[in-house]
Design a protein around this motif. Structure first.
Motif, PDB file in Angstrom:
ATOM      1  N   ALA A   1       0.832  -1.200   0.000  1.00  0.00           N
ATOM      2  CA  ALA A   1       0.000   0.000   0.000  1.00  0.00           C
ATOM      3  C   ALA A   1       0.870   1.255   0.000  1.00  0.00           C
ATOM      4  CB  ALA A   1      -0.937  -0.009   1.207  1.00  0.00           C
ATOM      5  N   GLY A   2       1.894   1.266   0.829  1.00  0.00           N
ATOM      6  CA  GLY A   2       2.732   2.459   0.972  1.00  0.00           C
ATOM      7  C   GLY A   2       3.508   2.773  -0.288  1.00  0.00           C
ATOM      8  N   ILE A   3       4.228   1.767  -0.793  1.00  0.00           N
ATOM      9  CA  ILE A   3       5.024   2.009  -2.007  1.00  0.00           C
ATOM     10  C   ILE A   3       4.115   2.363  -3.176  1.00  0.00           C
ATOM     11  CG2 ILE A   3       6.579   0.926  -3.678  1.00  0.00           C
ATOM     12  CD1 ILE A   3       8.083   1.356  -1.202  1.00  0.00           C
ATOM     13  N   GLY A   4       2.969   1.678  -3.236  1.00  0.00           N
ATOM     14  CA  GLY A   4       2.029   1.987  -4.312  1.00  0.00           C
ATOM     15  C   GLY A   4       1.590   3.433  -4.267  1.00  0.00           C
ATOM     16  N   LEU A   5       1.266   3.893  -3.086  1.00  0.00           N
ATOM     17  CA  LEU A   5       0.807   5.271  -2.948  1.00  0.00           C
ATOM     18  C   LEU A   5       1.921   6.266  -3.264  1.00  0.00           C
ATOM     19  CD1 LEU A   5      -1.995   6.148  -2.136  1.00  0.00           C
ATOM     20  CD2 LEU A   5      -1.097   6.732   0.093  1.00  0.00           C
ATOM     21  N   LEU A   6       3.118   5.943  -2.791  1.00  0.00           N
ATOM     22  CA  LEU A   6       4.266   6.810  -3.070  1.00  0.00           C
ATOM     23  C   LEU A   6       4.493   6.889  -4.575  1.00  0.00           C
ATOM     24  CD1 LEU A   6       6.672   8.423  -2.065  1.00  0.00           C
ATOM     25  CD2 LEU A   6       7.961   6.305  -1.874  1.00  0.00           C
ATOM     26  N   THR A   7       4.428   5.726  -5.243  1.00  0.00           N
ATOM     27  CA  THR A   7       4.620   5.700  -6.685  1.00  0.00           C
ATOM     28  C   THR A   7       3.539   6.499  -7.391  1.00  0.00           C
ATOM     29  OG1 THR A   7       5.377   3.466  -6.324  1.00  0.00           O
ATOM     30  CG2 THR A   7       5.098   4.146  -8.596  1.00  0.00           C
ATOM     31  N   LEU A   8       2.328   6.352  -6.895  1.00  0.00           N
ATOM     32  CA  LEU A   8       1.210   7.089  -7.487  1.00  0.00           C
ATOM     33  C   LEU A   8       1.484   8.582  -7.456  1.00  0.00           C
ATOM     34  CD1 LEU A   8      -1.784   7.624  -8.284  1.00  0.00           C
ATOM     35  CD2 LEU A   8      -2.352   7.337  -5.895  1.00  0.00           C
ATOM     36  N   PHE A   9       1.893   9.064  -6.313  1.00  0.00           N
ATOM     37  CA  PHE A   9       2.142  10.489  -6.168  1.00  0.00           C
ATOM     38  C   PHE A   9       3.345  10.913  -7.009  1.00  0.00           C
ATOM     39  CE2 PHE A   9       4.550  13.828  -4.034  1.00  0.00           C
ATOM     40  CZ  PHE A   9       3.646  14.867  -4.177  1.00  0.00           C
ATOM     41  N   TRP A  10       4.421  10.175  -6.866  1.00  0.00           N
ATOM     42  CA  TRP A  10       5.681  10.512  -7.532  1.00  0.00           C
ATOM     43  C   TRP A  10       5.495  10.578  -9.042  1.00  0.00           C
ATOM     44  CZ3 TRP A  10      10.214  11.340  -4.724  1.00  0.00           C
ATOM     45  CH2 TRP A  10      11.379  11.474  -5.472  1.00  0.00           C
ATOM     46  N   GLY A  11       4.865   9.520  -9.581  1.00  0.00           N
ATOM     47  CA  GLY A  11       4.665   9.458 -11.025  1.00  0.00           C
ATOM     48  C   GLY A  11       3.794  10.584 -11.522  1.00  0.00           C
ATOM     49  N   SER A  12       2.703  10.873 -10.813  1.00  0.00           N
ATOM     50  CA  SER A  12       1.804  11.911 -11.304  1.00  0.00           C
ATOM     51  C   SER A  12       2.455  13.283 -11.173  1.00  0.00           C
ATOM     52  CB  SER A  12       0.492  11.873 -10.524  1.00  0.00           C
ATOM     53  OG  SER A  12       0.732  12.162  -9.174  1.00  0.00           O
ATOM     54  N   PHE A  13       3.244  13.459 -10.139  1.00  0.00           N
ATOM     55  CA  PHE A  13       3.902  14.742  -9.934  1.00  0.00           C
ATOM     56  C   PHE A  13       4.908  15.024 -11.049  1.00  0.00           C
ATOM     57  CE2 PHE A  13       7.226  17.316  -7.754  1.00  0.00           C
ATOM     58  CZ  PHE A  13       6.454  18.447  -7.553  1.00  0.00           C
ATOM     59  N   PHE A  14       5.701  14.018 -11.395  1.00  0.00           N
ATOM     60  CA  PHE A  14       6.750  14.265 -12.382  1.00  0.00           C
ATOM     61  C   PHE A  14       6.254  14.154 -13.819  1.00  0.00           C
ATOM     62  CE2 PHE A  14       9.460  13.687  -8.720  1.00  0.00           C
ATOM     63  CZ  PHE A  14      10.352  14.718  -8.906  1.00  0.00           C
TER      64      PHE A  14
ATOM     65  N   SER B   1       2.753   8.622 -16.353  1.00  0.00           N
ATOM     66  CA  SER B   1       1.363   8.394 -15.961  1.00  0.00           C
ATOM     67  C   SER B   1       1.122   6.913 -15.730  1.00  0.00           C
ATOM     68  CB  SER B   1       0.440   8.972 -17.025  1.00  0.00           C
ATOM     69  OG  SER B   1      -0.267   7.971 -17.670  1.00  0.00           O
ATOM     70  N   THR B   2       1.763   6.057 -16.556  1.00  0.00           N
ATOM     71  CA  THR B   2       1.639   4.613 -16.329  1.00  0.00           C
ATOM     72  C   THR B   2       2.202   4.240 -14.963  1.00  0.00           C
ATOM     73  OG1 THR B   2       1.885   4.243 -18.688  1.00  0.00           O
ATOM     74  CG2 THR B   2       2.241   2.370 -17.253  1.00  0.00           C
ATOM     75  N   VAL B   3       3.383   4.795 -14.667  1.00  0.00           N
ATOM     76  CA  VAL B   3       3.987   4.541 -13.366  1.00  0.00           C
ATOM     77  C   VAL B   3       3.006   4.878 -12.253  1.00  0.00           C
ATOM     78  CG1 VAL B   3       5.794   5.325 -11.788  1.00  0.00           C
ATOM     79  CG2 VAL B   3       6.347   4.891 -14.177  1.00  0.00           C
ATOM     80  N   SER B   4       2.397   6.061 -12.408  1.00  0.00           N
ATOM     81  CA  SER B   4       1.491   6.536 -11.372  1.00  0.00           C
ATOM     82  C   SER B   4       0.254   5.650 -11.260  1.00  0.00           C
ATOM     83  CB  SER B   4       1.152   7.986 -11.708  1.00  0.00           C
ATOM     84  OG  SER B   4      -0.129   8.286 -11.310  1.00  0.00           O
ATOM     85  N   GLN B   5      -0.317   5.260 -12.402  1.00  0.00           N
ATOM     86  CA  GLN B   5      -1.518   4.428 -12.374  1.00  0.00           C
ATOM     87  C   GLN B   5      -1.218   3.035 -11.818  1.00  0.00           C
ATOM     88  OE1 GLN B   5      -4.653   5.422 -13.637  1.00  0.00           O
ATOM     89  NE2 GLN B   5      -3.869   7.482 -13.923  1.00  0.00           N
ATOM     90  N   LEU B   6      -0.015   2.538 -12.135  1.00  0.00           N
ATOM     91  CA  LEU B   6       0.354   1.239 -11.572  1.00  0.00           C
ATOM     92  C   LEU B   6       0.461   1.336 -10.061  1.00  0.00           C
ATOM     93  CD1 LEU B   6       3.053   0.155 -14.143  1.00  0.00           C
ATOM     94  CD2 LEU B   6       0.828  -0.867 -13.836  1.00  0.00           C
ATOM     95  N   GLY B   7       0.974   2.497  -9.602  1.00  0.00           N
ATOM     96  CA  GLY B   7       1.048   2.716  -8.164  1.00  0.00           C
ATOM     97  C   GLY B   7      -0.327   2.706  -7.539  1.00  0.00           C
TER      98      GLY B   7
END
Lengths: 140, 806
Positions: free
Chosen positions: B277-290, B304-310
């Motif tokens: 859950a944690g890494i997924g959420l972090l990835t979601l934020f990180w990917g969408s931010f960048f 965006s794929t990175v973020s959606q996978l998160g």
């Protein structure tokens, strides 16, 4: 210019045979007294080296026209074949045979296949020693 | 049986593709390829009625039965869904690639072989029940992905991207294999189904958490989770059909699949819940931010794929919480797995279409740089419509399927805050907040993607090609996907009943045993003002404001130091650390000096042997059985020592040689004294010959270096020499003092005459008892003779030497 080493050459001729027969002696005596194919081979080689020192490589090569590399091969073949012979008879590799025979001149003598193997060792040692000395000696 | 063979159909078909490419030049090879995924999708569709009732299909083909390794095709809700995605999107991508890749320019046979190989691998990953074959197919996806990313192998960036993705995903794959092995040791089976059955016992194992982390590493690297996502943006160098297929819809979801598949085993663990859950959420934020920072169309989509996978990953993490809640069926946690699978389907549809649109824009304008693009709406109306549908769905707007899954996502995240185990009461509050912020950024980049490309002023002079609408064939696949995006919004429950619910049963078997029990009804309108709806409205308002003012705050990204990025870390590890530093380190000890290596060896041997003697308490001195020392021996030893010391300390080499000779002759005297006439004889002759050879070598030393110099004293070398000497002495003393086994010499003495017919024991041993040794010793001699002959006689002429150096 070549110095005339009369005394050396004359002595060498005689001593060569003394050393050679001594070598043959310790080769055959090896099974019962100290000696054997290895030392015998080395001593034989030293006899030939004495000739080389007294004369020169080419002369010695014409006196004893042997290609020592072949000698090595022949020695290895004899040794290997002796060891393998027992396999034909259905015995394990390296089984030796010996028995006592009454020979015409020598009388009761033991004949041993180990002597044949030793002969292989003898030939290899002579061949290798002479190959080394001759190749290094001929090298310019 | 046929079910298992279906996994291999694509890779078998790949064998024939070069034939079609070479012999049937007039038809695009892709048409032949298209048959394969079309057949597969029909085949797997026949399973749908059965699987949606909650039944499973299994077929097995033994590979290494003695080790319990076999190819298994296990179709349940989860694997059937993935299989349909793989073959379905595969068919669309092949169709798209037929128009995308030029038949006359591209090496099509390569492309389609890699693609079909990948398809087999992916089907194998999702259907394998056996962990070893799962790993096999897993690595096959990495390999085929490597080949596809590097498809244009004469471009530097393609090779860089291919290497990067392979290093990361294969590295993770290795970790995963480790996890699999640990699991199989714990459960004594390779079968995932059997492992799920014994999940509670497994959790008591010591290595359970290690296996968990290792398997997660595999899933995270493959699914581009933080911090392993860095390979995905670089993988965008692949042809666009590949990006659409591998890097949005299928391969990156292999990690998702793995997490979903192993949830029933690992859900009991707190570590699992937190990490996923944690890494997924972090990835979601990180990917969408960048993603907003990117200027390349495919770059935006990659992030965006990175973020959606998160997002999907975090939902799977939350779905594991359901295991820890009593009466979870009545709580909101049951939504998580459902939302994850639902979003997975949605993401595959809209992201696939967006990638294809990015490819079309690239194909028709010649650039993917968003700064050069703009105002294409009038020229490419169909592409624009598709892009708009895809982007709005990605942003989570109605009436598109993204809206539904985003609502469910927010529901699940809100529920986390109510969970009161594992410190979630303190940190759980962050979950909906981060999710919300990330959703705002998702909104921004979705708009950024579509409106920067298609609206605004057209800059014709900057475009390499004159833009126009893509050919119809190229538009078929994105249009199909876009219509699915809309269709799913209107008939979500049909999709849910057929595909999502059986998959949820596979993920949460501890909650449900039958798809009918999953009582979730998807609805666009929940009949009231729910917190989710308010959050969505907030996302839209804030996202719209931020998008309008993008030009003002986009400079924020420049504030991030370029040196502290993860890409930089990767470059440092691969090029700086592995390449330069490690080479430098190797050069530190691989000096090329033989003296140095000898020092290592001797030091090593001395340390090991003395250390062993010390640790094992093996040192012992006893003089029992020692002979009395005679005066003559003392004298001889004195001569020996003097000879040795002279050899070491002599100034001139010739003194050393003579001293060495003296040592040799003394040794032969020892042989005489200790009753070894054969040895004495041989030693004498051999010593003479070797001294002669030494003299020969001495005579031929080159003149210019012939400086007579004493060996210089070096403390280190003296120390090592002394250590080795001490070691040998200690070992010899100890060995002599502790004799446990009787000598076998008596046997030789007894039988030398009777059995061997000889008198000289030494010689009889040499030629009879142990003639084998002698045979090979004379062989050694012969080889030495040949070698010397060869070295001296067979010298290469200078001409030959030059030839060899070439």
């Amino acid at each position: 210019m070549k110095t005339n080493d009369v005394i050396l050459q004359f002595t060498a001729k005689i001593v060569f045979f003394m050393i050679f027969f001594y070598a043959v002696h310790i080769f055959f005596a090896g099974h019962y007294t100290p000696g054997g194919g290895f030392v015998g081979g080395l001593v034989t080689a030293s006899a030939i080296v004495l000739l080389i020192i007294a004369f020169d490589i080419k002369t010695v090569q014409s006196i004893i026209p042997i290609n020592y590399i072949y000698l090595v091969a022949v020695g290895l073949i004899i040794a290997g074949a002796t060891a393998a012979f027992s396999m034909i008879m259905g015995k394990p590799f390296f089984t030796h045979y010996f028995d006592y025979f009454n020979l015409p001149i020598l009388g009761k003598t033991s004949l041993h296949t180990a002597a044949l193997f030793d002969l292989g060792v003898y030939l290899v040692v002579v061949g290798v020693t002479m190959t080394i000395i001759q190749t290094i000696g001929e090298d310019e | 049986m046929f079910q298992v063979l279906c996994i291999f159909i694509p890779i078998l078909a790949a064998l024939f593709m070069p034939f079609f490419y070479k012999k049937v030049r007039s038809i695009h090879t892709g048409w032949f390829v298209l048959i394969v995924p079309l057949f597969l999708v029909t085949f797997y569709a026949t399973f749908v009625p059965l699987i949606s009732k909650g039944e499973t299909e299994i077929a097995q083909l033994d590979w290494i039965p003695s080790l319990g390794i076999s190819f298994v095709s296990y179709l349940d809700g989860l694997s059937l869904l993935f299989s349909l995605l793989i073959s379905g999107i595969g068919a669309l991508v092949v169709l798209y690639s037929i128009y995308y890749l030029d038949r006359t320019v591209e090496q099509l046979h390569n492309f389609y072989i890699y693609l079909l190989m990948f398809m087999s691998a992916m089907l194998g990953v999702v259907q394998s029940d056996n962990m070893i074959t799962l790993y096999l197919f897993w690595e096959l996806t990495s390999i085929s992905s490597f080949l596809l990313i590097g498809y244009w192998f004469n471009r530097d960036k393609s090779r860089f991207g291919a290497l990067k993705s392979t290093l990361i995903t294969v590295g993770g794959g290795m970790m995963m294999l480790g996890g699999f092995v640990l699991l199989s040791i714990m459960g004594e089976t390779f079968s995932i189904r059997e492992l799920i059955e014994q999940a509670p016992q497994l959790a008591t194992n010591d290595t359970f958490v290690i296996a968990l982390i290792l398997i997660l590493l595999g899933a995270f690297t493959k699914s581009a989770q933080f911090p392993f996502y860095i390979w995905l943006p670089d993988a965008m160098e692949a042809p666009t059909p590949v990006s659409a297929y591998l890097h949005s819809a299928t391969m990156v979801k292999a990690g998702i699949y793995l997490v979903a598949r192993f949830t029933p085993i690992f859900a009991l663990s707190e570590v699992w819940v937190w990490l996923v859950a944690g890494i997924g959420l972090l990835t979601l934020f990180w990917g969408s931010f960048f993603a907003v920072k990117q200027t390349d169309l495919k770059g935006i989509l990659a992030f965006s794929t990175v973020s959606q996978l998160g997002l999907i990953m975090s939902l799977l993490g939350v779905s594991a919480i359901a295991y820890h809640v009593n009466g979870a069926q009545d709580t909101v946690f049951k939504y998580a797995a459902f939302a994850a699978i639902f979003h997975l389907i949605n993401h595959a549809t809209f992201k696939g279409s967006l990638f294809m649109i990015a490819g079309i824009v690239d194909h028709e304008t010649g650039t993917r740089d968003i700064r050069k693009l703009g105002g294409l709406m009038g020229l490419m109306p169909i592409s624009f419509t598709v892009a708009l549908i895809g982007s709005f769905s990605m942003a989570g707007l109605p009436p598109f399927n993204g809206f539904l899954s985003k609502e469910m996502f927010l529901t699940a995240m809100l529920s986390v805050a109510q969970f009161d185990l594992f410190n979630f009461t303190t940190w759980g509050v962050l979950f909906p907040i981060i999710a919300w912020v990330a959703s705002v950024f998702t909104f921004i980049y979705s708009f950024y993607f579509v409106f920067r490309t298609f609206t605004g002023k057209i800059k014709l002079e900057e475009l390499p090609k004159k833009p126009h609408e893509a050919p119809m064939g190229m538009l078929i696949s994105p249009v199909i996907l876009a219509s699915l995006v809309v269709a799913i919004f209107f008939i979500p429950n049909l999709i849910a009943d057929t595909f999502v619910k059986p998959a949820v049963v596979a993920i949460q078997p501890f909650l449900y045993t039958n798809p009918e029990q999953v009582d979730i009804h998807v609805a666009a309108w929940h009949g009231g003002i729910t917190p989710e709806l308010l959050m969505t409205i907030g996302i839209i308002i804030l996202g719209a404001i931020l998008f309008m003012t993008l030009a003002k705050w986009q400079k924020v990204y420049e504030a991030f130091p370029a040196k502290l990025t993860l890409n930089n870390l990767y470059d440092f590890i691969v090029y700086e650390f592995s390449d330069k530093w490690m080479n430098r380190f190797s050069k530190l000890y691989m000096t090329g000096s033989i003296r140095g290596y000898l020092t290592y060896m001797f030091t090593g041997i001395a340390i090991i042997v003395i250390g062993t003697l010390f640790i094992k308490d093996g040192f012992k001195v006893s003089f029992i059985g020692a002979s009395p020392i005679r005066l003559s021996q003392v004298l001889l030893i004195l001569v020996l020592v003097i000879g040795t010391v002279t050899t070491v300390f002599a100034k001139s080499r010739i003194t050393s040689i003579i001293a060495l000779g003296a040592v040799g002759y003394t040794v032969s005297l020892f042989f005489v004294m200790f009753n070894a006439p054969d040895l004495a004889l041989t030693q004498l002759v051999i010593e003479t010959i070797s001294v002669a050879l030494f003299l020969l070598a001495f005579y031929h030393l080159p003149k210019f270096q012939k400086v007579e110099e004493r060996t210089r004293f070096r403390f280190g070398r003296a120390f090592v020499s002394i250590a080795v000497g001490v070691m040998v002495t200690l070992v010899a003393l100890s060995a002599h003092s502790q004799k446990y086994i009787e000598s076998i010499a008596q046997y030789y003495k007894d039988t030398v005459y009777t059995l061997a017919g000889g008198g000289n024991i030494v010689n009889v041993i040499l030629v009879d008892y142990r003639g084998f040794d002698t045979l090979f010793e004379i062989t050694v001699l012969a080889i030495a003779g040949m070698a010397i002959y060869g070295m001296i006689k067979l010298r290469m002429s200078r001409k030959e030497k030059n030839y060899e150096n070439k």
